[in-house]
Design an enzyme around this catalytic site. Sequence first.
Site, short mmCIF file in Angstrom:
data_model
loop_
_atom_site.label_atom_id
_atom_site.label_comp_id
_atom_site.label_asym_id
_atom_site.label_seq_id
_atom_site.Cartn_x
_atom_site.Cartn_y
_atom_site.Cartn_z
N ASP A 164 9.83 1.03 34.58
CA ASP A 164 10.84 0.52 34.02
C ASP A 164 12.06 1.00 33.58
O ASP A 164 11.61 1.65 32.27
CB ASP A 164 9.94 -0.66 33.22
N TYR B 106 24.95 -10.95 27.71
CA TYR B 106 25.81 -10.74 28.99
C TYR B 106 26.62 -9.70 28.82
O TYR B 106 27.00 -8.24 28.95
CB TYR B 106 25.20 -10.96 30.36
N LYS C 127 27.40 -5.87 28.70
CA LYS C 127 27.98 -5.44 29.40
C LYS C 127 29.45 -4.53 28.77
O LYS C 127 29.78 -3.93 29.39
CB LYS C 127 28.38 -6.40 30.98
#
Length: 254
Positions: free
Chosen positions: A63, A155, A159
Amino acid sequence: MTGRLDGKRALVYGGGTGIGLAIADAMHAEGAAIFLSSRREPVLQEAAAGFGISSPVGYAAGDASIPADVERVTELALRFLGGLDTIVVSAGAGGRTPLLDTSPEEFQRIINNNLMPAFLGPRYGARHLVEAGQGSIIVVSSMLGLVGLAERVGYCGAKHGTNGMVKSMALDLADKGVRVNAICPGFIETALALEVVSQEADPEAVLEAKRRMHAIPRAGRLEEVGELAVYLASDAAAFVTGQAIAIDGGYSVR
């Protein structure tokens, strides 16, 4: 052109499927030795087998958001490859996150699954690139790291943060021979993206809308992202660092 990455040794996080696998495939075709990592070992086994036996590809499940896993995978990659000079981080997670009804837990999930791999991969691998005297770190970000979009606060935040981290890491490593850049793709028709679209009430209409949202009215292709990654890993990009490079059909300039 072939052989642009002869002698390069690349560790690819998120390399079992999608963009990560496409990047690994493009690098392998240009002569790089490859080590893949992602969460699911059966997926990695299938991906590695697809490269054939003439130039074996290593892999280890882990992970990329967990420090101990990344440290372990880095050491296994070093043993398999005999060194390391290229790191690709293509691990992340998305989801719909409107400000007014997104739980803190869902927001944190998206932040952790995007920012932690972008930090941990370089954190445990970059010193080996420094020891090699040169190297390239490539983080797969998104066009939504360059612009905003409604109902994507998690998101977009992750980002945009990824791109900021890339710029900072690039400055940390610029005088050590190691370059750090981000690739910011638009909509790419990966198997996962198509699966998500298939769950919509009108999948064909949604898919066409996603294609046409770019100024160049189509989806991006996996091989196009792979080609950009090959360039960034190659010596031809020796003067390129700290950049968040859009490959989004003009979406982010609208």
